[in-house]
Scaffold this motif. Structure first.
Motif, PDB file in Angstrom:
ATOM      1  N   HIS A   1      -7.197  52.083  30.006  1.00 32.94           N
ATOM      2  CA  HIS A   1      -6.251  51.011  30.344  1.00 32.94           C
ATOM      3  C   HIS A   1      -6.770  50.300  31.590  1.00 32.94           C
ATOM      4  CE1 HIS A   1      -2.097  49.361  29.932  1.00 32.94           C
ATOM      5  NE2 HIS A   1      -2.318  49.008  31.186  1.00 32.94           N
TER       6      HIS A   1
ATOM      7  N   LEU B   1      -7.533  43.690  27.578  1.00 32.10           N
ATOM      8  CA  LEU B   1      -7.793  44.393  26.320  1.00 32.10           C
ATOM      9  C   LEU B   1      -9.264  44.431  25.910  1.00 32.10           C
ATOM     10  CD1 LEU B   1      -4.751  43.077  24.278  1.00 32.10           C
ATOM     11  CD2 LEU B   1      -5.041  45.341  25.284  1.00 32.10           C
TER      12      LEU B   1
ATOM     13  N   LYS C   1     -11.103  47.804  26.492  1.00 37.88           N
ATOM     14  CA  LYS C   1     -10.314  48.999  26.153  1.00 37.88           C
ATOM     15  C   LYS C   1     -10.949  49.793  25.012  1.00 37.88           C
ATOM     16  CE  LYS C   1      -5.557  50.301  25.538  1.00 37.88           C
ATOM     17  NZ  LYS C   1      -4.363  49.986  26.262  1.00 37.88           N
TER      18      LYS C   1
ATOM     19  N   VAL D   1      -5.811  51.490  21.886  1.00 35.65           N
ATOM     20  CA  VAL D   1      -5.161  50.189  21.684  1.00 35.65           C
ATOM     21  C   VAL D   1      -3.727  50.409  21.193  1.00 35.65           C
ATOM     22  CG1 VAL D   1      -5.183  48.078  20.293  1.00 35.65           C
ATOM     23  CG2 VAL D   1      -7.317  48.956  21.269  1.00 35.65           C
TER      24      VAL D   1
END
Length: 196
Positions: A58, A67, A70, A75
């Motif tokens: 994160h 994102l 990541k 996810v």
């Protein structure tokens, strides 16, 4: 100067649980405008990646989650607590824990002044169906965990009441703790299934 503080003990969970990996700043410090990174330091970069980029569990930057760096397996399964960031709470919630989630996690604030910018949190994931607990005690059966009626006398001559269930559960956990951390998770799961 604020310091990043994590727990001294491992965090224990079972597959399918939601778990919080605790991490915070002392003294309280608003980190809403900071970058907060959660990673698994024992993961090696993908050897096929020429840039050896690190992927994260994160990343929080510019007041939102990032994102594009990541790890795929995390996810839609991680979050920070937006209201807690104002008070230095950088704890990470992981939903639907899997056995693959076990390991060391690093919470890190790169631009924090001082030397205590990071902390390590150990997550232990125990599958209650595969845990075998060895004990010399008599095994507990669901009937022995039932609470007697309020004015009923038990075979020990002590009046029963609702608090006896807590005593039985505590005693069971103490016995099982000698067999390992997984014992308590196993009893907890079985009791939850019986109460449903």
């Amino acid at each position: 100067e604020p310091r990043v503080i994590g727990p001294l003990q491992p965090v224990v969970a079972a597959p399918g649980d939601d778990v919080v990996l605790p991490c915070h700043l002392e003294p309280e410090f608003n980190v809403e405008r900071q970058t907060v990174e959660w990673s698994k330091p024992d993961l090696k970069p993908d050897p096929s990646d020429r840039l050896s980029r690190v992927e994260y569990v994160h990343v929080y930057r510019d007041r939102r989650e990032v994102l594009d760096m990541k790890l795929r397996s995390y996810v839609k399964r991680t979050l920070l607590f937006p209201d807690g960031l104002k008070r230095g709470n950088i704890s990470l919630k992981i939903t639907n824990v899997t056995l693959a989630d076990a390991g060391r996690y690093k919470c890190f604030i790169p631009k924090l002044k001082g030397n205590a910018k990071e902390s390590i949190v150990q997550l232990v994931v125990v599958d209650p169906d595969s845990v075998k607990v060895w004990t010399t005690e008599t095994p507990l059966h669901p009937r022995s965990l039932q609470t007697p009626a309020p004015k009923e006398r038990t075979d020990t001559g002590v009046k029963g009441g609702p608090s006896h269930l807590g005593v039985w559960i505590s005693a069971a956990c103490v016995v099982l703790l000698a067999g390992g951390v997984g014992g308590c998770v196993l009893i907890k799961r079985k009791l939850q299934k019986q109460n449903v």
